[in-house]
Structures are given as structure tokens and as C-alpha cells.
Design a protein around this motif. Structure first.
Motif, PDB file in Angstrom:
ATOM      1  N   ALA A 132      -3.591 113.431  98.027  1.00  0.00           N
ATOM      2  CA  ALA A 132      -2.913 113.172  96.752  1.00  0.00           C
ATOM      3  C   ALA A 132      -2.873 114.425  95.890  1.00  0.00           C
ATOM      4  O   ALA A 132      -1.854 114.714  95.257  1.00  0.00           O
ATOM      5  CB  ALA A 132      -3.609 112.036  96.006  1.00  0.00           C
ATOM      6  N   ASP A 133      -3.968 115.181  95.881  1.00  0.00           N
ATOM      7  CA  ASP A 133      -4.013 116.387  95.054  1.00  0.00           C
ATOM      8  C   ASP A 133      -3.035 117.450  95.545  1.00  0.00           C
ATOM      9  O   ASP A 133      -2.339 118.094  94.758  1.00  0.00           O
ATOM     10  CB  ASP A 133      -5.432 116.942  95.002  1.00  0.00           C
ATOM     11  CG  ASP A 133      -6.396 116.002  94.306  1.00  0.00           C
ATOM     12  OD1 ASP A 133      -5.931 115.094  93.577  1.00  0.00           O
ATOM     13  OD2 ASP A 133      -7.616 116.158  94.494  1.00  0.00           O
ATOM     14  N   PHE A 134      -2.964 117.650  96.873  1.00  0.00           N
ATOM     15  CA  PHE A 134      -2.007 118.622  97.408  1.00  0.00           C
ATOM     16  C   PHE A 134      -0.571 118.149  97.204  1.00  0.00           C
ATOM     17  O   PHE A 134       0.309 118.971  96.912  1.00  0.00           O
ATOM     18  CB  PHE A 134      -2.282 118.908  98.881  1.00  0.00           C
ATOM     19  CG  PHE A 134      -3.432 119.850  99.091  1.00  0.00           C
ATOM     20  CD1 PHE A 134      -3.436 121.115  98.522  1.00  0.00           C
ATOM     21  CD2 PHE A 134      -4.519 119.464  99.858  1.00  0.00           C
ATOM     22  CE1 PHE A 134      -4.501 121.981  98.701  1.00  0.00           C
ATOM     23  CE2 PHE A 134      -5.590 120.330 100.036  1.00  0.00           C
ATOM     24  CZ  PHE A 134      -5.577 121.591  99.461  1.00  0.00           C
ATOM     25  N   CYS A 135      -0.334 116.854  97.332  1.00  0.00           N
ATOM     26  CA  CYS A 135       1.012 116.337  97.067  1.00  0.00           C
ATOM     27  C   CYS A 135       1.388 116.506  95.593  1.00  0.00           C
ATOM     28  O   CYS A 135       2.545 116.781  95.271  1.00  0.00           O
ATOM     29  CB  CYS A 135       1.118 114.871  97.484  1.00  0.00           C
ATOM     30  SG  CYS A 135       1.203 114.637  99.266  1.00  0.00           S
ATOM     31  N   LEU A 136       0.411 116.347  94.688  1.00  0.00           N
ATOM     32  CA  LEU A 136       0.683 116.570  93.268  1.00  0.00           C
ATOM     33  C   LEU A 136       1.048 118.028  93.012  1.00  0.00           C
ATOM     34  O   LEU A 136       2.007 118.320  92.288  1.00  0.00           O
ATOM     35  CB  LEU A 136      -0.529 116.167  92.421  1.00  0.00           C
ATOM     36  CG  LEU A 136      -0.385 116.395  90.912  1.00  0.00           C
ATOM     37  CD1 LEU A 136       0.780 115.585  90.354  1.00  0.00           C
ATOM     38  CD2 LEU A 136      -1.675 116.046  90.206  1.00  0.00           C
ATOM     39  N   LEU A 137       0.296 118.948  93.624  1.00  0.00           N
ATOM     40  CA  LEU A 137       0.640 120.371  93.483  1.00  0.00           C
ATOM     41  C   LEU A 137       2.023 120.646  94.055  1.00  0.00           C
ATOM     42  O   LEU A 137       2.806 121.401  93.473  1.00  0.00           O
ATOM     43  CB  LEU A 137      -0.402 121.241  94.180  1.00  0.00           C
ATOM     44  CG  LEU A 137      -1.760 121.337  93.496  1.00  0.00           C
ATOM     45  CD1 LEU A 137      -2.735 122.121  94.372  1.00  0.00           C
ATOM     46  CD2 LEU A 137      -1.624 121.983  92.134  1.00  0.00           C
TER      47      LEU A 137
END
Length: 151
Positions: A132-137
Motif C-alpha cells: 500500500a505504501d509503495f502504491c501510494l508513492l
């Protein structure tokens, strides 16, 4: 989900980068909400919500119940009420009773594993979800690129 699909279709018409950003944003939201859970560890109860994770030693848990709307709540000696997103109460849960069954299991586990030896205070940390964090970035990066792209 239909809202996000419609948003993705509308943004794809504006350009493929907007569509990619919308898809990555949808992945971020579904991963954050979908990975919410309650973990019954050996010495502590862990409530993982989309933004915060709460770790409460069993000796600090005073009660576990559901509210009128079906949300599972953990009450602590410190007076804190920790709500679980995973058992947030829904129309389906009203008929199936998953929150009520979870309360029974958690109470039994707390009763069995409560001991004065379980050390440490309760803690609240930020939930880490790498996907989720990499997709947000990626969402932010692609959205910025789409905005900077000449029409």
C-alpha cells in the motif's frame, strides 16, 4: 468499488497516466482496509487498523465487546477504547455475527493468557503495509507526472 471504477474510466479519458494513478490509489485503499485484523499473540493483543496498530498486553485488557452498530471494541485499564476496522459492523455481520464470535474468542484468549509476567505498556504505532505504501508513492508520482504532462 463502482465509484473507483467510474473514476478510473473518467480519468483514463483524460489520459493514461491519470488512469494509472487512479488504479494505484484504489490498490492503496483496498490494501489498507483489507489487511485490517486482530492478532492474538502469546503475550499481547494486536489490533491492526488502516493507519494505526495497537499492541496491548493481555493484562491491560479489561473488556472486549461490540457496540450497537457491531464494531468490536477493546477496552484497556488505561481507559482507552480501541475500535477494530476489521470488525467494524456491517449489515452482513448483523446476520452472520462474526464480531460477536470474535469477541467470545478474544475474551477466552485474554482469560487464558493474562498473567502479571506479560511486560510492557500498550503501544500505538503507524501501520506499515509495504504494498500500500509503495502504491501510494506511485500514485503521487504518476499523478504529478500526469499534471505536468503537456496536453
Amino acid at each position: 468499488m463502482a465509484f473507483f471504477a467510474a473514476l478510473a474510466l473518467e480519468t483514463i479519458a483524460r489520459g493514461p497516466l491519470f488512469g494509472v494513478a487512479a488504479c494505484l490509489g484504489t490498490i492503496t485503499l483496498t490494501r489498507r482496509i483489507g489487511t485490517s485484523r486482530i492478532v492474538l499473540g502469546t503475550s499481547a493483543l494486536k489490533v491492526v487498523n488502516p493507519v494505526f496498530t495497537y499492541r496491548v498486553p493481555y493484562r491491560l485488557v479489561t473488556d472486549v465487546d461490540t457496540s450497537r452498530d457491531g464494531t468490536l471494541t477493546v477496552h484497556t485499564i488505561e481507559g482507552e477504547e480501541i475500535y477494530s476496522t476489521a470488525f467494524g459492523g456491517s449489515l452482513l455481520d448483523h446476520f452472520i455475527g462474526t464480531s460477536d464470535r470474535a469477541v467470545v474468542r478474544i475474551k477466552e484468549t485474554v482469560r487464558q493468557r493474562r498473567s502479571p509476567r506479560s511486560q510492557g505498556p500498550s503501544r500505538r504505532t503507524i501501520t506499515v503495509s509495504w504494498i500500500a505504501d509503495f502504491c501510494l508513492l506511485g500514485t503521487i508520482g504518476v499523478a504529478v507526472a500526469a499534471l505536468l504532462e503537456p496536453s
